[in-house]
Design an enzyme around this catalytic site. Structure first.
Site, PDB file in Angstrom:
ATOM      1  N   TYR A  98      -6.953  11.256  -2.220  1.00 21.04           N
ATOM      2  CA  TYR A  98      -6.342  10.763  -3.461  1.00 21.04           C
ATOM      3  C   TYR A  98      -6.563  11.726  -4.625  1.00 21.04           C
ATOM      4  CZ  TYR A  98      -4.904   6.698  -0.926  1.00 21.04           C
ATOM      5  OH  TYR A  98      -4.275   5.884  -0.020  1.00 21.04           O
ATOM      6  N   ASN A 103       5.308   2.874  -4.684  1.00 23.36           N
ATOM      7  CA  ASN A 103       4.716   4.177  -5.011  1.00 23.36           C
ATOM      8  C   ASN A 103       3.500   4.005  -5.908  1.00 23.36           C
ATOM      9  OD1 ASN A 103       6.869   5.101  -3.625  1.00 23.36           O
ATOM     10  ND2 ASN A 103       8.025   5.821  -5.402  1.00 23.36           N
ATOM     11  N   ASP A 116       2.523   6.585  -7.709  1.00 23.28           N
ATOM     12  CA  ASP A 116       2.691   7.534  -8.824  1.00 23.28           C
ATOM     13  C   ASP A 116       3.095   6.760 -10.086  1.00 23.28           C
ATOM     14  OD1 ASP A 116       5.604   7.324  -9.106  1.00 23.28           O
ATOM     15  OD2 ASP A 116       5.797   8.522  -7.286  1.00 23.28           O
ATOM     16  N   HIS A 120       1.492  -1.370  -4.327  1.00 27.87           N
ATOM     17  CA  HIS A 120       0.435  -0.685  -3.576  1.00 27.87           C
ATOM     18  C   HIS A 120      -0.589   0.005  -4.474  1.00 27.87           C
ATOM     19  CE1 HIS A 120       3.246  -0.501   0.201  1.00 27.87           C
ATOM     20  NE2 HIS A 120       2.800  -1.713  -0.076  1.00 27.87           N
ATOM     21  N   THR A 143      13.121   3.933   0.626  1.00 30.20           N
ATOM     22  CA  THR A 143      12.004   3.404   1.420  1.00 30.20           C
ATOM     23  C   THR A 143      12.466   3.202   2.853  1.00 30.20           C
ATOM     24  OG1 THR A 143      10.527   1.522   1.803  1.00 30.20           O
ATOM     25  CG2 THR A 143      12.495   1.062   0.497  1.00 30.20           C
TER      26      THR A 143
HETATM   27  P1  OAD Z   1       8.483   6.521   3.808  1.00 33.53           P
HETATM   28  O1  OAD Z   1       8.015   7.932   3.853  1.00 33.53           O
HETATM   29  O2  OAD Z   1       8.158   5.633   4.953  1.00 33.53           O
HETATM   30  O3  OAD Z   1      10.066   6.502   3.650  1.00 33.53           O
HETATM   31  C1  OAD Z   1      10.706   7.320   2.725  1.00 33.53           C
HETATM   32  C2  OAD Z   1      12.184   7.001   2.731  1.00 33.53           C
HETATM   33  O4  OAD Z   1      12.781   7.793   1.722  1.00 33.53           O
HETATM   34  C3  OAD Z   1      12.895   7.318   4.060  1.00 33.53           C
HETATM   35  O5  OAD Z   1      13.753   6.243   4.403  1.00 33.53           O
HETATM   36  C4  OAD Z   1      13.685   8.589   3.726  1.00 33.53           C
HETATM   37  O6  OAD Z   1      14.916   8.682   4.438  1.00 33.53           O
HETATM   38  C5  OAD Z   1      13.950   8.397   2.244  1.00 33.53           C
HETATM   39  N1  OAD Z   1      14.173   9.641   1.492  1.00 33.53           N
HETATM   40  C6  OAD Z   1      13.717  10.890   1.730  1.00 33.53           C
HETATM   41  N2  OAD Z   1      14.128  11.741   0.781  1.00 33.53           N
HETATM   42  C7  OAD Z   1      14.860  11.008  -0.099  1.00 33.53           C
HETATM   43  C8  OAD Z   1      15.562  11.302  -1.307  1.00 33.53           C
HETATM   44  N3  OAD Z   1      15.579  12.535  -1.839  1.00 33.53           N
HETATM   45  N4  OAD Z   1      16.207  10.291  -1.928  1.00 33.53           N
HETATM   46  C9  OAD Z   1      16.196   9.033  -1.417  1.00 33.53           C
HETATM   47  N5  OAD Z   1      15.565   8.698  -0.283  1.00 33.53           N
HETATM   48  C10 OAD Z   1      14.903   9.671   0.363  1.00 33.53           C
HETATM   49  O7  OAD Z   1       7.958   5.915   2.414  1.00 33.53           O
HETATM   50  P2  OAD Z   1       7.841   4.393   1.959  1.00 33.53           P
HETATM   51  O8  OAD Z   1       8.912   3.556   2.560  1.00 33.53           O
HETATM   52  O9  OAD Z   1       7.689   4.396   0.494  1.00 33.53           O
HETATM   53  O10 OAD Z   1       1.599   2.878   1.679  1.00 33.53           O
HETATM   54  O11 OAD Z   1       6.446   3.989   2.618  1.00 33.53           O
HETATM   55  C11 OAD Z   1       5.909   2.706   2.390  1.00 33.53           C
HETATM   56  C12 OAD Z   1       4.412   2.764   2.355  1.00 33.53           C
HETATM   57  O12 OAD Z   1       3.927   3.403   3.527  1.00 33.53           O
HETATM   58  C13 OAD Z   1       3.841   3.587   1.219  1.00 33.53           C
HETATM   59  O13 OAD Z   1       3.737   2.869   0.021  1.00 33.53           O
HETATM   60  C14 OAD Z   1       2.495   3.989   1.736  1.00 33.53           C
HETATM   61  C15 OAD Z   1       2.894   4.349   3.145  1.00 33.53           C
HETATM   62  O14 OAD Z   1       1.919   4.284   4.116  1.00 33.53           O
HETATM   63  C16 OAD Z   1       0.270   3.071   1.628  1.00 33.53           C
HETATM   64  O15 OAD Z   1      -0.235   4.177   1.629  1.00 33.53           O
HETATM   65  C17 OAD Z   1      -0.550   1.814   1.574  1.00 33.53           C
END
Ligand code: OAD
Length: 239
Positions: free
Chosen positions: A54, A88, A90, A105, A180
């Protein structure tokens, strides 16, 4: 009265700000074991490793800026009553100007003593404090002498803000989901709380595992996808 929009965001909304996503190829979970750095068990096994992870994320955030998608989401507040629900950690939505943000989160720039746990009753908000983009290390203690931990919801912990997120989705006239993978619950199930006739827009360059007649998939990156979404909204206003 302004229409209500709930916006659920994930790592993809910050990708164009240079912040790594988790599950894309080359994403954080390709380079780290999620169980080691983002779970409560990992914290008890090796807190130093977790703090370092972190510390790096905080440093990365210090040099990142909100992108056009964060700004466009903030800009919706001019015409709509907007609640951002973000997975996020951030602070780019805040820095873009969004005013109502639910951090499901947790938040990277905040810490709390490790004994203020994240259980069903939540934690004492009074013990949470801001450290900006600084580092924390083993031996850094709260005012009452307890090791500090990141103010993050880890795997294996409850999600105290989920109830207010559900309320925001239920109340929404429009639900927008940006960047997401919808892999992590309970956030991934939130869209099911949208009203029966509430339109759901998903901005993501890839397929996402959500199947529902209410969904329109805007297959694009967040910045260009937000322009497309705005055009759709403006078209509806003109009708
Ligand atoms: P992921 O990394 O699982 O998913 C990211 C998503 O963003 C995917 O569906 C990509 O296709 C999409 N993506 C990539 N580039 C992009 C762009 N430029 N514009 C729009 N979309 C784009 O991330 P999260 O779904 O946020 O939790 O993950 C959920 C949680 O899993 C996080 O909060 C974190 C992680 O483990 C913890 O750490 C507790």
């Amino acid at each position: 009265m302004k229409k209500k929009i709930a916006v659920l965001t994930g790592a993809g909304v910050s990708a164009e700000s240079g912040i790594s996503t988790f599950r894309d190829s080359g994403g954080l979970w390709d380079n780290y074991n999620v169980e080691d750095v983002a779970s409560i068990d990992g914290w008890y096994r090796n807190p130093g490793l977790v703090l370092d992870f972190y510390n790096i994320r905080r440093k990365e955030l210090a040099s990142a800026s909100p992108n056009a998608a964060h700004l466009a989401i903030a800009g919706l507040e001019k015409d709509y009553d907007v609640t951002v629900i973000t997975q996020n950690v951030d602070n780019l939505h805040e820095r873009a100007g969004s005013t109502r943000i639910i951090h499901l989160h947790g938040e990277l720039t905040k810490v709390r003593p490790e004994d203020s746990c994240n259980d069903r009753d939540g934690f004492s908000e009074a013990k949470v404090f801001d450290i900006g983009y600084g580092e924390i290390h083993l031996g850094d203690l709260s005012p009452d002498g307890v090791q500090l931990r990141p103010h993050i919801v880890w795997f294996g912990e409850a999600v105290p803000k989920i109830e207010s997120a559900i309320d925001a989705v239920e109340a929404a006239d429009i639900l927008l989901i940006v960047g997401t993978s919808l892999q992590v619950y309970p956030a991934a199930g939130l869209y099911r709380y949208a009203g029966r006739n509430t339109p759901i827009y998903i901005i993501d360059p890839k397929d996402v595992p959500a199947y529902d007649r209410r969904i329109t998939h805007i297959r694009n990156v967040a910045t260009a996808g937000m322009e497309e979404f705005r055009r759709i909204l403006d078209g509806q206003k003109a009708d």
